[in-house]
Design a protein around this motif. Sequence first.
Motif, PDB file in Angstrom:
ATOM      1  N   LYS A  18       1.612   5.727  -7.110  1.00  0.00           N
ATOM      2  CA  LYS A  18       0.289   6.279  -6.576  1.00  0.00           C
ATOM      3  C   LYS A  18      -0.980   5.380  -7.349  1.00  0.00           C
ATOM      4  N   SER A  19      -2.011   4.587  -6.521  1.00  0.00           N
ATOM      5  CA  SER A  19      -3.058   4.205  -7.241  1.00  0.00           C
ATOM      6  C   SER A  19      -2.953   3.075  -8.262  1.00  0.00           C
ATOM      7  N   GLN A  20      -1.639   2.290  -8.025  1.00  0.00           N
ATOM      8  CA  GLN A  20      -1.410   1.251  -9.138  1.00  0.00           C
ATOM      9  C   GLN A  20      -1.983  -0.165  -8.493  1.00  0.00           C
ATOM     10  N   ALA A  21      -3.171  -0.391  -8.447  1.00  0.00           N
ATOM     11  CA  ALA A  21      -3.922  -1.436  -7.945  1.00  0.00           C
ATOM     12  C   ALA A  21      -3.399  -2.692  -8.755  1.00  0.00           C
TER      13      ALA A  21
ATOM     14  N   SER B  98      -9.843  -2.304 -10.918  1.00  0.00           N
ATOM     15  CA  SER B  98      -8.659  -3.057 -11.144  1.00  0.00           C
ATOM     16  C   SER B  98      -8.793  -4.361 -11.598  1.00  0.00           C
TER      17      SER B  98
ATOM     18  N   PHE C 181       0.004   2.427  -3.525  1.00  0.00           N
ATOM     19  CA  PHE C 181      -1.218   2.748  -3.514  1.00  0.00           C
ATOM     20  C   PHE C 181      -1.072   4.455  -3.030  1.00  0.00           C
ATOM     21  N   ASN C 182      -0.467   4.641  -1.845  1.00  0.00           N
ATOM     22  CA  ASN C 182      -0.413   5.912  -1.437  1.00  0.00           C
ATOM     23  C   ASN C 182       0.916   6.583  -1.783  1.00  0.00           C
TER      24      ASN C 182
ATOM     25  N   SER D  47       0.871  -1.264   0.123  1.00  0.00           N
ATOM     26  CA  SER D  47      -0.238  -0.017   0.059  1.00  0.00           C
ATOM     27  C   SER D  47       0.947   1.255  -0.109  1.00  0.00           C
TER      28      SER D  47
ATOM     29  N   GLN E  89     -11.056  10.610  -4.456  1.00  0.00           N
ATOM     30  CA  GLN E  89     -10.546   9.630  -5.260  1.00  0.00           C
ATOM     31  C   GLN E  89      -9.207   9.116  -4.468  1.00  0.00           C
ATOM     32  N   PRO E  90      -9.517   7.771  -4.001  1.00  0.00           N
ATOM     33  CA  PRO E  90     -10.614   6.861  -4.010  1.00  0.00           C
ATOM     34  C   PRO E  90     -11.506   7.242  -3.194  1.00  0.00           C
TER      35      PRO E  90
END
Length: 486
Positions: free
Chosen positions: A225-228, A311, A216-217, A212, A345-346
Amino acid sequence: MLSLVIILLIVTIVIICRWYLSYVHSSLYWCWDNGNEEKRIFIDTDNISFPENFLWGTAAASYQCEGPGDKVPVASNWSQWEPAGIKHGQRCGMAVDHYHRYKEDTQLMRTLGCNAYRFSLAWDKIEPIEGQYDKDILAHYHDELKELHRQSIIPMITFHHFVHPLWFEQRSAFLNSSNIETFVRFVIDMFREFEDECHMWCTINEPEVYVSGGYFNGVFPPGHKSQANEASLVLQHLLQAHVEIYDNIKKIARQPEQHSIGIVKDIFQFDPWNPLNPLDIYASRILDHGMNGCILDFFRTGSLKWTMPGSIHRTYVNLRAPYTNDFIGLNYYSHFLIRFNLFKQPPFEILHRQDDSGSSLMTDMPYALYPEGLYRACVRLKNELPRIPIYITENGIADRYDDRRHLFLRRYLYALSRAINEAHCDIRGYFYWSLIDNFEWAEGYHMKFGLYHVDLQTQERTLRDGAKYFQYVIQKHREKYEKKNL
């Protein structure tokens, strides 16, 4: 008549909702005496007991406390991340120089009464160039292990605690499946090196936090970031590496039954802000599954099923997984309250409960003091991974002014005792995070977790007043069993 029926229906629904909210609240929060209740309620936090052979220890990670040692600092994923990725633009630098002060720090553990210590091997310093091990660094760890044994402290070694060599990061680290073999090779070599001096091994620290933070963060390297989709792949590879490490160590160990191996799992509960709001419930369950449930499912069933809206759905099966933990390391700090918010977002936000205890029951991170959650996490592990012993491998508070640490320790150790004695969880040790102040990853030096305060200019260690309850509990525990065995 119809109006009366509607009114009765509304009243019934309101009563049911209020009852449900009261039930949820009582199941999530214990009635602590915070001094503001209409009727005084008192939980006796001294009413605690632990098993006779319980381990009392502290935990640390090499990068956060050691410093570079006697050589020029080597490059790692974290040294490259600094200072831009650290609050206030700080660098780890010398940290608290545990590398040179390990004998002094080991004596501090003994002063507290500890009989165990969890620490990590610095892969970045041991293998600064791929395939070339630094013999001086290996000799240092041999010396540290000898000192721990000399002072009757049981070592627990972690192989990967967020940090690895820069060359490994430049090859995409755990995002690249071919790198799993490289990491496993390093771990097996380290096991062979220290097999005679250590018998408790943690494979990977908090895989979901590594994932995460990095994917993510964006607060950990590599800062994506936000790379699920990347996050789920990295998680799969970390879990795959754990299984391979466990199987390989058990194959090569001269006495495999003497070595206990486990993964370290952090659990933050994700509870709905409004237990009656289906969107809050949905968001909290999605987060809990992605951070907790899917990993526990993997070690229970052998199947990893990772899902996140927007995702891909990733599935990985390894039927060996349920047999690859001799223990589970549980890191526990607090919980999160999740509120669905379409305009973010998210689409959710993390909140903290406001009650008549006020903001004083927040830590500096900020996390809420939530000892009930430690009890909940232990029970969850007992239910979802039965028959696997638990060690609390991290639990601590960031408390710059040392005005909540005493309360934190009283309540969390009380919750731990309840988990052992009431819920019958097989918990075999507690490692406080951390012995001394250190470099707290993206937060830098501003978060003070240490039982001992460290002056970064003089490196002087001073026991904090709030830490003395920990010392008191260990002393009482030892005296209890000494009297029993007379």
